[in-house]
Design an enzyme around this catalytic site. Structure first.
Site, PDB file in Angstrom:
ATOM      1  N   LYS A  60       3.253  32.385  -1.220  1.00 50.17           N
ATOM      2  CA  LYS A  60       3.248  31.843  -1.622  1.00 50.17           C
ATOM      3  C   LYS A  60       5.071  31.148  -1.144  1.00 50.17           C
ATOM      4  O   LYS A  60       5.622  30.468  -1.735  1.00 50.17           O
ATOM      5  CB  LYS A  60       3.172  30.687  -2.494  1.00 50.17           C
ATOM      6  CG  LYS A  60       1.071  30.940  -2.499  1.00 50.17           C
ATOM      7  CD  LYS A  60       1.056  30.338  -3.686  1.00 50.17           C
ATOM      8  CE  LYS A  60       0.950  30.858  -5.198  1.00 50.17           C
ATOM      9  NZ  LYS A  60      -0.125  31.630  -5.309  1.00 50.17           N
ATOM     10  N   ASP A  95      -5.949  32.402 -11.093  1.00 47.69           N
ATOM     11  CA  ASP A  95      -5.889  31.084 -10.995  1.00 47.69           C
ATOM     12  C   ASP A  95      -7.338  30.770 -10.629  1.00 47.69           C
ATOM     13  O   ASP A  95      -8.128  29.405 -11.033  1.00 47.69           O
ATOM     14  CB  ASP A  95      -5.153  30.156 -10.560  1.00 47.69           C
ATOM     15  CG  ASP A  95      -4.662  29.795  -8.848  1.00 47.69           C
ATOM     16  OD1 ASP A  95      -5.517  31.315  -8.792  1.00 47.69           O
ATOM     17  OD2 ASP A  95      -4.065  30.239  -7.962  1.00 47.69           O
TER      18      ASP A  95
END
Length: 361
Positions: A60, A95
């Site tokens: 990311k 997550d």
């Protein structure tokens, strides 16, 4: 994001300290006890226990030195000590796993969880008998949560020249290709690259090419979303955003073309995300022999992340893709639910379940 491991974890610990300072007396911790927290960490790790994990690599757009190969829980615990915080991480949670745990707490039919935000990942509940690495492993449930790290999937994806150019210019070329085609960090940049080529070679915005349009990531995915919500006759919101963000002066016809580009890229992203979900469900169906799509069964996919939550067109493209690929009959057994803040809630639940004080309650 660039920096050092110590800078990153000190920043996180500082945020925790500020949050804890706002608590009132209702959250007083008994003498001799540490506060326990769940640590949601949305990067690939080799998890060695419920409260430890070695970072494999950053994704990311992160490039934080000194962390790869280290236990991220130890990094955070050390940072909390430097801040004088009497806390410990009792659960390290991806997550997607947190989202699954939080959603399954309320709905026992949840078997898949997906994150669609800045980045993306998916996890699902697998039968241990279907996991080659765990043959002979004894488990009371006979199940295991698999974090697919699907953002790293690369083989066989239909890429354009704009995808390849963006990947080559990224800090991790050749990696996270699926993520770069479907997640919120990259959709705006792909659109910018398409518009730039159309301006340079096709005169999209007249004879000149606005200089700002050559700036990487000048258009964000929230900008695409705002433009796609524009229902005005002259597409005033589209025109304003193009001018404010990229220095583009446009007429109504040019704005319609820009919207078509946005729709094409966002539809591809949502459709690919839906295809990924279908792939997971079909894998589960093969392993569980009719328990996913069988009559009367209900399979729930929990999704969290700002991209899915805030971008209605993307969300619709994803749902349409799942229905198209599965067909009406099978897709009727699949429920896709938004689980807001699911990863944080799930991490808290898993931290509580692994508390060193749970037997004293």
């Amino acid at each position: 994001m660039f920096g050092t491991s110590e800078e990153l974890f000190d920043f996180i610990a500082s945020g925790l300290a500020k949050f804890a300072a706002k608590e009132d007396g209702r959250f007083h911790v008994s003498a001799g006890r540490k506060r326990e927290i769940g640590f949601t960490f949305s990067f690939p790790v080799k998890q060695t226990s419920i409260d430890s994990g070695i970072l494999i690599k950053w994704t990311k757009g992160f490039a934080v030195s000194g962390t790869a190969g280290r236990d991220v829980v130890a990094c955070l615990n050390e940072a909390m000590e430097r801040q004088g915080l009497d806390m410990r991480v009792s659960a390290l949670v991806n997550d997607t796993v947190g989202t699954l745990a939080g959603a399954e707490y309320w709905d026992n039919d949840v078997t898949v969880a997906v994150i669609l935000g800045t980045g993306t990942n998916a996890c699902y509940v697998e039968q241990i008998s279907a996991i080659p690495k765990l043959q002979g492993h004894v488990s009371s449930s006979g199940k295991m949560i698999i974090s697919t790290e699907w953002g790293a999937f690369s083989n066989g994806l239909p890429l354009t020249e704009f995808d390849r150019e963006m990947d080559a210019a990224s800090i991790n070329p050749g990696e996270q290709i699926f993520e770069k085609t479907i997640s919120g960090m990259y959709l705006g940049e792909i659109v910018r690259r398409v518009l730039l080529k159309m301006a340079e070679e096709g005169g999209l915005f007249g004879n000149s090419v606005p200089q700002k349009l050559s700036t990487s990531f000048i258009l964000g995915t929230p900008d695409l979303c705002a433009m796609q919500q524009d229902c005005s006759g002259d597409l005033q919101t589209v025109g304003t955003l193009l001018y404010d963000k990229a220095g583009v002066e446009s007429n109504s016809s040019e704005r319609k073309t820009v919207l078509e580009v946005c729709e094409t890229i966002v539809k591809r992203g949502g459709s690919l995300a839906g295809a990924g979900i279908v792939g997971i469900l079909q894998k589960m169906e093969e392993d569980q022999r009719g328990l996913i799509f069988g009559n009367g069964n209900r399979s729930v996919v929990a999704i969290d992340g700002g991209l899915y939550e805030n971008y209605p067109q993307y969300r619709a493209y994803l749902h349409d893709s799942v229905k198209e690929l599965l067909g009406t009959e099978k897709s009727n057994n699949v429920v896709i639910e938004h689980t807001k803040d699911g990863s944080g809630i799930g991490a808290a639940l898993l931290a509580a379940s692994n508390s060193m004080y749970k037997h004293e309650l």
